[in-house]
Design a protein around this motif. Structure first.
Motif, PDB file in Angstrom:
ATOM      1  N   VAL A  47       3.009   2.166  26.503  1.00  0.00           N
ATOM      2  CA  VAL A  47       3.411   0.770  26.696  1.00  0.00           C
ATOM      3  C   VAL A  47       2.841   0.243  28.009  1.00  0.00           C
ATOM      4  CG1 VAL A  47       5.359  -0.758  27.148  1.00  0.00           C
ATOM      5  CG2 VAL A  47       5.493   0.917  25.296  1.00  0.00           C
ATOM      6  N   ILE A  48       2.984   1.032  29.071  1.00  0.00           N
ATOM      7  CA  ILE A  48       2.485   0.611  30.380  1.00  0.00           C
ATOM      8  C   ILE A  48       0.970   0.447  30.354  1.00  0.00           C
ATOM      9  CG2 ILE A  48       2.247   1.309  32.781  1.00  0.00           C
ATOM     10  CD1 ILE A  48       4.936   2.797  32.471  1.00  0.00           C
ATOM     11  N   ARG A  49       0.294   1.438  29.786  1.00  0.00           N
ATOM     12  CA  ARG A  49      -1.175   1.386  29.747  1.00  0.00           C
ATOM     13  C   ARG A  49      -1.682   0.347  28.750  1.00  0.00           C
ATOM     14  NH1 ARG A  49      -5.514   0.556  29.821  1.00  0.00           N
ATOM     15  NH2 ARG A  49      -7.351   1.842  30.288  1.00  0.00           N
ATOM     16  N   GLY A  50      -0.969   0.191  27.645  1.00  0.00           N
ATOM     17  CA  GLY A  50      -1.401  -0.741  26.618  1.00  0.00           C
ATOM     18  C   GLY A  50      -1.328  -2.189  27.052  1.00  0.00           C
ATOM     19  N   ARG A  51      -0.451  -2.498  27.987  1.00  0.00           N
ATOM     20  CA  ARG A  51      -0.335  -3.876  28.477  1.00  0.00           C
ATOM     21  C   ARG A  51      -1.642  -4.355  29.099  1.00  0.00           C
ATOM     22  NH1 ARG A  51       5.624  -3.817  31.470  1.00  0.00           N
ATOM     23  NH2 ARG A  51       6.887  -3.873  29.554  1.00  0.00           N
ATOM     24  N   ARG A  52      -2.405  -3.449  29.661  1.00  0.00           N
ATOM     25  CA  ARG A  52      -3.678  -3.824  30.276  1.00  0.00           C
ATOM     26  C   ARG A  52      -4.704  -4.246  29.225  1.00  0.00           C
ATOM     27  NH1 ARG A  52      -4.533   1.414  34.288  1.00  0.00           N
ATOM     28  NH2 ARG A  52      -2.415   1.483  35.147  1.00  0.00           N
ATOM     29  N   ASP A  53      -4.564  -3.710  28.027  1.00  0.00           N
ATOM     30  CA  ASP A  53      -5.540  -3.994  26.970  1.00  0.00           C
ATOM     31  C   ASP A  53      -5.183  -5.222  26.147  1.00  0.00           C
ATOM     32  OD1 ASP A  53      -6.985  -1.708  27.662  1.00  0.00           O
ATOM     33  OD2 ASP A  53      -5.827  -0.437  26.308  1.00  0.00           O
ATOM     34  N   LEU A  54      -3.898  -5.568  26.113  1.00  0.00           N
ATOM     35  CA  LEU A  54      -3.468  -6.660  25.243  1.00  0.00           C
ATOM     36  C   LEU A  54      -4.059  -7.992  25.689  1.00  0.00           C
ATOM     37  CD1 LEU A  54       0.297  -5.843  24.550  1.00  0.00           C
ATOM     38  CD2 LEU A  54      -1.597  -5.799  22.926  1.00  0.00           C
ATOM     39  N   ASP A  55      -4.672  -8.670  24.756  1.00  0.00           N
ATOM     40  CA  ASP A  55      -5.197 -10.004  25.000  1.00  0.00           C
ATOM     41  C   ASP A  55      -5.088 -10.790  23.694  1.00  0.00           C
ATOM     42  OD1 ASP A  55      -7.240  -9.019  23.372  1.00  0.00           O
ATOM     43  OD2 ASP A  55      -8.592  -8.638  25.049  1.00  0.00           O
ATOM     44  N   ASP A  56      -5.729 -11.950  23.635  1.00  0.00           N
ATOM     45  CA  ASP A  56      -5.616 -12.803  22.446  1.00  0.00           C
ATOM     46  C   ASP A  56      -6.235 -12.169  21.215  1.00  0.00           C
ATOM     47  OD1 ASP A  56      -4.346 -14.677  23.956  1.00  0.00           O
ATOM     48  OD2 ASP A  56      -6.147 -15.882  24.346  1.00  0.00           O
ATOM     49  N   ARG A  57      -7.139 -11.202  21.401  1.00  0.00           N
ATOM     50  CA  ARG A  57      -7.747 -10.524  20.264  1.00  0.00           C
ATOM     51  C   ARG A  57      -6.930  -9.319  19.831  1.00  0.00           C
ATOM     52  NH1 ARG A  57     -13.603  -9.486  22.787  1.00  0.00           N
ATOM     53  NH2 ARG A  57     -12.200  -8.793  24.438  1.00  0.00           N
ATOM     54  N   LEU A  58      -6.463  -8.539  20.803  1.00  0.00           N
ATOM     55  CA  LEU A  58      -5.827  -7.268  20.483  1.00  0.00           C
ATOM     56  C   LEU A  58      -4.418  -7.425  19.937  1.00  0.00           C
ATOM     57  CD1 LEU A  58      -6.488  -4.253  20.572  1.00  0.00           C
ATOM     58  CD2 LEU A  58      -5.381  -4.148  22.812  1.00  0.00           C
ATOM     59  N   ALA A  59      -3.654  -8.395  20.452  1.00  0.00           N
ATOM     60  CA  ALA A  59      -2.264  -8.546  20.031  1.00  0.00           C
ATOM     61  C   ALA A  59      -2.128  -8.797  18.525  1.00  0.00           C
ATOM     62  CB  ALA A  59      -1.584  -9.649  20.839  1.00  0.00           C
ATOM     63  N   PRO A 101      -6.417   3.818  21.886  1.00  0.00           N
ATOM     64  CA  PRO A 101      -5.457   4.925  21.772  1.00  0.00           C
ATOM     65  C   PRO A 101      -4.041   4.566  22.175  1.00  0.00           C
ATOM     66  CG  PRO A 101      -6.855   5.208  23.694  1.00  0.00           C
ATOM     67  CD  PRO A 101      -7.425   4.053  22.936  1.00  0.00           C
ATOM     68  N   TRP A 102      -3.888   3.707  23.180  1.00  0.00           N
ATOM     69  CA  TRP A 102      -2.547   3.398  23.688  1.00  0.00           C
ATOM     70  C   TRP A 102      -1.785   2.509  22.716  1.00  0.00           C
ATOM     71  CZ3 TRP A 102      -2.884   6.891  27.156  1.00  0.00           C
ATOM     72  CH2 TRP A 102      -4.060   7.046  27.899  1.00  0.00           C
ATOM     73  N   VAL A 103      -2.375   1.384  22.379  1.00  0.00           N
ATOM     74  CA  VAL A 103      -1.736   0.482  21.427  1.00  0.00           C
ATOM     75  C   VAL A 103      -1.719   1.120  20.038  1.00  0.00           C
ATOM     76  CG1 VAL A 103      -1.852  -1.801  20.351  1.00  0.00           C
ATOM     77  CG2 VAL A 103      -2.410  -1.532  22.773  1.00  0.00           C
ATOM     78  N   GLY A 104      -2.754   1.894  19.711  1.00  0.00           N
ATOM     79  CA  GLY A 104      -2.804   2.570  18.410  1.00  0.00           C
ATOM     80  C   GLY A 104      -1.639   3.519  18.216  1.00  0.00           C
ATOM     81  N   ALA A 105      -1.321   4.305  19.247  1.00  0.00           N
ATOM     82  CA  ALA A 105      -0.184   5.225  19.159  1.00  0.00           C
ATOM     83  C   ALA A 105       1.120   4.463  18.970  1.00  0.00           C
ATOM     84  CB  ALA A 105      -0.114   6.090  20.413  1.00  0.00           C
ATOM     85  N   LEU A 106       1.232   3.306  19.623  1.00  0.00           N
ATOM     86  CA  LEU A 106       2.435   2.496  19.468  1.00  0.00           C
ATOM     87  C   LEU A 106       2.537   1.916  18.059  1.00  0.00           C
ATOM     88  CD1 LEU A 106       2.359   0.605  22.887  1.00  0.00           C
ATOM     89  CD2 LEU A 106       3.912   2.454  22.216  1.00  0.00           C
ATOM     90  N   CYS A 107       1.405   1.493  17.497  1.00  0.00           N
ATOM     91  CA  CYS A 107       1.404   0.954  16.134  1.00  0.00           C
ATOM     92  C   CYS A 107       1.903   1.991  15.137  1.00  0.00           C
ATOM     93  CB  CYS A 107      -0.003   0.507  15.743  1.00  0.00           C
ATOM     94  SG  CYS A 107      -0.579  -0.998  16.544  1.00  0.00           S
TER      95      CYS A 107
END
Length: 238
Positions: A33-45, A86-92
């Motif tokens: 969650v902490i690391r994935g926040r850096r990747d989240l943008d209008d495309r990734l969310a 990998p970060w957001v993927g694991a959360l999904c």
């Protein structure tokens, strides 16, 4: 028909081991969650939502293996890693597993830590490590991207299945028959077949997305230092 390892039902692994894995999964997902926040943008969310929905759908499909004695299903870790990282993927994948356990009773609620570790953490991590390697040695063409998706999906599924072997060795409470080595071989063989199916779906899905919107493929965006070769999926854009 027995659904081996994916998902683990209540009672197959004892409480202490399940609790240890639950704590481990919680720590890893917190970091994601902490690391994935850096990747989240209008495309990734929005892409993350679509990936989670797609994985949820394909995980509902069970495939009979070994003349119907056992069954298994797709995992989606490599697909998630390629599209959202990998970060957001694991959360999904974790969200999918939690919904399936709480709403559909697919996998024991007490075993969530075990299932999340195997499918969301190990599967996604193994898939992404291989993706990062292959996309540095293969051409970034549709064929190269398809090969990357296929191989990473096959390997991630087999590796994830072996996570259950360690868990069963540590705290298995149900006699699954045969030796631990025999069980590991059965798991690997069964999930190799599942992995081939998942590899085809992963390769097809990722190439389709990359041809239309290469900027939505996390794995391609994350390798900007790699020069594009002939007929690249990204069209040379950075």
């Amino acid at each position: 028909m027995q659904n081996i390892a994916m998902h683990i039902s209540n009672g197959i692994i004892n409480g202490p081991v399940a609790a240890i894995y639950a704590a481990f999964a919680l720590v890893v997902l917190t970091f994601c969650v902490i690391r994935g926040r850096r990747d989240l943008d209008d495309r990734l969310a929005p892409m993350a939502g679509l990936v989670a929905a797609f994985i949820f759908a394909v995980q509902m499909l069970n495939f009979p293996i070994f003349t119907g004695a056992v069954s298994g299903h797709l995992l989606g870790g490599a697909l998630a890693a390629m599209l959202v990282g990998p970060w957001v993927g694991a959360l999904c994948v974790s969200v999918v597993l939690i919904v399936q356990a709480l709403v559909f009773g697919d996998g024991g609620v007490a075993m969530l830590g075990l299932n999340i570790t195997n499918m969301a953490i190990i599967g996604t991590a193994a898939g992404y490590l291989l993706i990062a390697l292959l996309l540095r040695v293969l051409p970034r063409t549709p064929a190269g991207l398809a090969a990357t998706g296929f191989v990473s999906a096959v390997v991630s599924v087999v590796v994830a299945s072996q996570g259950f072997i360690l868990q069963y060795w540590l705290g298995g409470t149900t006699d699954l028959g045969g030796s631990l080595g025999g069980l590991a071989g059965t798991m690997a063989g069964a999930h190799l077949l599942i992995g081939i199916g998942e590899g085809l779906i992963t390769a097809t899905t990722v190439v389709t997305v990359a041809k239309v919107r290469p900027d939505l493929v996390y794995a391609l965006r994350g390798l900007r230092t790699v020069p594009a070769l002939s007929n690249p999926v990204t069209g040379g854009a950075r």
